[in-house]
Design a protein around this motif. Structure first.
Motif, PDB file in Angstrom:
ATOM      1  N   ALA A 262       0.810  -1.229   0.000  1.00  0.00           N
ATOM      2  CA  ALA A 262       0.000   0.000   0.000  1.00  0.00           C
ATOM      3  C   ALA A 262       0.841   1.275   0.000  1.00  0.00           C
ATOM      4  O   ALA A 262       0.729   2.092   0.922  1.00  0.00           O
ATOM      5  CB  ALA A 262      -0.965  -0.017   1.194  1.00  0.00           C
ATOM      6  N   ASP A 264       0.483   3.938  -1.415  1.00  0.00           N
ATOM      7  CA  ASP A 264      -0.322   5.173  -1.410  1.00  0.00           C
ATOM      8  C   ASP A 264      -0.617   5.699  -0.010  1.00  0.00           C
ATOM      9  O   ASP A 264      -0.932   6.876   0.152  1.00  0.00           O
ATOM     10  CB  ASP A 264      -1.634   4.978  -2.210  1.00  0.00           C
ATOM     11  CG  ASP A 264      -2.456   3.781  -1.741  1.00  0.00           C
ATOM     12  OD1 ASP A 264      -1.878   2.824  -1.187  1.00  0.00           O
ATOM     13  OD2 ASP A 264      -3.690   3.794  -1.930  1.00  0.00           O
ATOM     14  N   ILE A 265      -0.541   4.838   1.021  1.00  0.00           N
ATOM     15  CA  ILE A 265      -0.832   5.327   2.382  1.00  0.00           C
ATOM     16  C   ILE A 265       0.360   5.124   3.327  1.00  0.00           C
ATOM     17  O   ILE A 265       0.225   5.273   4.541  1.00  0.00           O
ATOM     18  CB  ILE A 265      -2.116   4.685   2.967  1.00  0.00           C
ATOM     19  CG1 ILE A 265      -2.032   3.142   2.959  1.00  0.00           C
ATOM     20  CG2 ILE A 265      -3.351   5.159   2.233  1.00  0.00           C
ATOM     21  CD1 ILE A 265      -3.077   2.491   3.846  1.00  0.00           C
ATOM     22  N   LYS A 266       1.492   4.803   2.750  1.00  0.00           N
ATOM     23  CA  LYS A 266       2.717   4.572   3.546  1.00  0.00           C
ATOM     24  C   LYS A 266       3.036   5.773   4.451  1.00  0.00           C
ATOM     25  O   LYS A 266       2.953   6.918   4.016  1.00  0.00           O
ATOM     26  CB  LYS A 266       3.884   4.335   2.575  1.00  0.00           C
ATOM     27  CG  LYS A 266       5.228   4.278   3.221  1.00  0.00           C
ATOM     28  CD  LYS A 266       6.328   4.181   2.176  1.00  0.00           C
ATOM     29  CE  LYS A 266       7.679   4.290   2.859  1.00  0.00           C
ATOM     30  NZ  LYS A 266       8.792   4.173   1.949  1.00  0.00           N
ATOM     31  N   GLN A 268       1.489   7.205   6.773  1.00  0.00           N
ATOM     32  CA  GLN A 268       0.415   8.148   7.140  1.00  0.00           C
ATOM     33  C   GLN A 268      -0.347   7.719   8.395  1.00  0.00           C
ATOM     34  O   GLN A 268      -1.354   8.333   8.740  1.00  0.00           O
ATOM     35  CB  GLN A 268      -0.558   8.305   5.964  1.00  0.00           C
ATOM     36  CG  GLN A 268       0.070   8.954   4.755  1.00  0.00           C
ATOM     37  CD  GLN A 268      -0.881   8.972   3.557  1.00  0.00           C
ATOM     38  OE1 GLN A 268      -2.097   8.996   3.706  1.00  0.00           O
ATOM     39  NE2 GLN A 268      -0.334   8.943   2.366  1.00  0.00           N
TER      40      GLN A 268
END
Ligand code: NAI
Length: 330
Positions: A262, A264-266, A268
């Motif tokens: 993932a 895209d959300i690393k 966060q």
């Protein structure tokens, strides 16, 4: 104290591994984690995403918990996951998909176990560039691998009080390769009189799964169909954030979520650690730590029941807040 290999992965891997290690610690179970880095981040230093030390560690400890690692698309390195499965002969990929408390989905009666053959089919990696405009991949199916995965599925059904094992192929088109898989299933099935049998084509299965998933119990599939169908069944129970998995062979077992790293959300603090936690719970059962497995499962389910969840499930809790709530219950 039991030593277990922990591959903490990349992308969201380190965040969710950290959460799961803390939750297991809070349950009172002491595990000596042999932490092994792998994936994109180690290529520069070690020249490979899967250094030998990682395989040596799993060979020594027999059991590993693995967070996801990134596979660069296109040319370059072979997938760490595919290599691990091949090197350790982890021939069975097990993906139980059951509704979780308070996780709202279109269906509330899903209880499917996907058993995917893990070593061959189009994932054998036998590819060639025929000419600049033509590429070819070989779909390799052997009787040995097909029979042992079908036997694994039937044995799993017997041990876990399941009623039916359904084989999934496209044998009407790929008469030789999928035909061999189907034939292997039929042969193995003769040894399991008490388990119901079913045969279905993969396209029909996909349609029926999104209409009447409650009609299915244990599914056994060749590698590629298993990969795709298990993501579909993950979607039926709330998505990748809650879908657990395990790769099991005769000597070793690696427990890992279905989802990837993932990117895209690393970093966060948004990732849902549930899929890795459920995989860890299965791992604890596998090593015989039932008491701790049940304790952690209860804490997770109680937390979800209170509507506490991460944003992928419609909640407002961060990874660390959600983890903290589970730990409070323990
Ligand atoms: P992905 O599973 O990483 O992500 C797909 C979507 O689901 C993304 O929007 C992501 O944010 C979301 N998602 C996944 N896990 C989540 C979680 N725990 N909590 C909240 N949201 C989550 O699939 P994608 O993007 O196709 O693959 C990314 C990389 O991961 C690729 O390099 C791929 O090869 C690798 N991968 C690794 C796997 C493994 O290590 N076992 C398995 C699948 C993919």
């Amino acid at each position: 104290m039991r030593t277990i290999t922990l591959i903490n992965g990349d992308g969201i891997g380190p965040e969710i591994s950290d959460a799961v290690v803390k939750i297991i610690e809070a349950s009172g179970l002491k595990i000596d984690w042999d932490i092994q880095t792998a994936g994109e981040d180690v290529i520069a230093a070690e020249g490979t995403p899967l250094p030998k030390r990682v395989l040596d560690s799993i060979r020594e400890n027999k059991v590993a918990l693995k967070a996801p690692v990134t596979t660069p698309i296109g040319k370059g390195f072979r997938s760490v996951n595919v290599q691990l499965r091949k090197e350790l002969d982890l021939y069975a990929n097990l993906r139980p998909c059951k509704n979780l408390p308070s996780v709202k989905t279109r269906f509330d009666n899903v209880d499917i176990v996907v058993v995917r053959e893990n070593t061959e089919d189009l994932y054998a990696g036998i590819e060639r560039q025929v000419d600049s405009d033509t590429a070819e991949s070989i779909k390799l199916i052997t009787r040995k691998a097909s029979e042992r995965i079908c036997r694994f599925a039937f044995d799993y059904a017997v041990k876990n009080n399941r009623k039916e094992v359904c084989v999934v192929t496209k044998a009407n088109i790929m008469k030789l390769s999928d035909g061999l898989f189907l034939d292997s299933y039929r042969k193995v099935a003769e040894d399991y009189r008490d388990i119901q049998k079913k045969e279905i084509l993969v396209d029909n299965l996909c349609m029926q799964l999104v209409q009447n998933p409650e009609k299915f119990d244990v599914l056994v599939l060749p590698n590629l169909y298993g990969d795709i169908v298990s993501d579909l069944t993950a979607g039926l129970i709330g998505g990748l954030g809650v879908a657990q998995g395990a790769n099991i062979g005769l000597d070793y077992a690696v427990f890992e979520p279905v989802h990837g790293s993932a990117p895209d959300i690393k970093g966060q603090n948004k990732a849902n650690p549930t899929a890795l936690l459920l995989s860890a719970i299965e791992m604890l059962k596998y090593i015989g730590e039932y008491k701790y497995a049940e304790r952690i499962e209860k804490a997770l389910f109680d937390t979800l029941r209170e509507g506490i969840c991460t944003s992928d499930l419609g909640g407002t809790y961060s990874t660390t807040e959600f983890t903290g709530k589970i730990i409070e219950k323990l």
